[in-house]
Design an enzyme around this catalytic site. Structure first.
Site: not given
Ligand code: CIR
Length: 252
Positions: A159, A246
């Site tokens: 991201h 997150c």
């Molecule tokens: C994903 O790949 O969607 C989750 N394992 C990690 C999401 C992390 N979120 C973020 O960076 N906002």
């Protein structure tokens, strides 16, 4: 100040992974570290609104991806990973008690982790999770409220906020190998140390910075620049590609 969080699913071992290999996550330690994170948010003055997770949402703890809260309204996103859309209804129900909501509709996809806000400027990562239709819908919704939006190219990271975070409206913390920080046009960019590529994801709350405790070089660097740092252990969720922004959605 409110912080929406969600506990860690017992099925986090089936989380989405894009850039990391799967390694075992210690669920007990992950939950203890998450408690530490929530405690830090409380310590910084947040009222905690906690959602429950479950086996149907392995990545549910990463609430940031499910919504963007602007001053005027909340926007329920549509995460690029189909497995994560089970998270949306509960986030919408919780936020809907506090604000008006808009939604990103199919075929748009958008992850909250891709959106970085500096004042009235929104920057959105052109990641594998946030497609053109999703970015256009965001530009339309936020544009009507007077925000500008710009897509930012990413290299090798999940991201936009894996690569950089806002310290304050004049200062960005960045991993320059994953994003070109000149796009933000801010007076100061602080570069994370080469040996801590994941450390650029920090959470700034009222002038204090939550930084991963596993990034001592970044902590020293920020402290040497006069910033007040709150270290938060995050070794386990980092294995699921999650950082400190997150795990919460924060608004006043
Ligand atoms: C994903 O790949 O969607 C989750 N394992 C990690 C999401 C992390 N979120 C973020 O960076 N906002």
């Amino acid at each position: 100040m409110f912080a929406l969080v969600r506990d860690i699913s017992e099925d986090i071992s089936h989380c989405e992974l894009t850039h990391l290999d799967r390694v075992p996550i210690d669920l007990g330690l992950a939950r203890a570290q998450h408690e530490g994170y929530v405690g830090a948010l409380k310590g910084l003055g947040c009222t905690i609104l906690a959602l429950e997770s479950g086996p149907e949402m392995p990545d549910g703890v990463f609430v940031e991806d499910a919504a963007l809260v602007l001053d005027e309204l909340g926007i329920i996103t549509r995460p690029g990973a189909g497995s994560r859309r089970t998270e949306l209804d509960s986030v919408a129900a919780a936020l809907g008690q506090h604000m008006e909501l808009a939604r990103i509709e199919p075929p748009g996809t958008l992850d909250g982790g891709d959106i970085l806000r500096i004042g009235r400027r929104l920057f959105v990562g052109g990641s594998s999770r946030s497609n053109l239709a999703g970015r256009e819908q965001l530009a339309d919704i936020a544009g009507r409220l007077g925000y500008t939006m710009q897509t930012v190219d990413l290299v090798d990271c999940l991201h936009l906020k894996s690569a950089c975070s806002v310290i304050d409206r004049d200062t960005i913390l960045a991993n320059q190998h994953w994003v070109d920080p000149t796009v933000f046009d801010v007076p100061e960019v602080i570069h994370v140390p080469e040996e801590e590529p994941f450390a650029a994801n920090i959470l700034a709350i009222e002038g204090r910075l939550l930084v991963s405790a596993e990034a001592p070089g970044t902590i020293s660097l920020l402290e040497s620049r006069g910033h007040e740092v709150v270290p938060v252990a995050n070794s386990e969720l980092a294995k699921a590609e999650g950082g400190l922004t997150c795990c919460s959605i924060i608004w006043k």
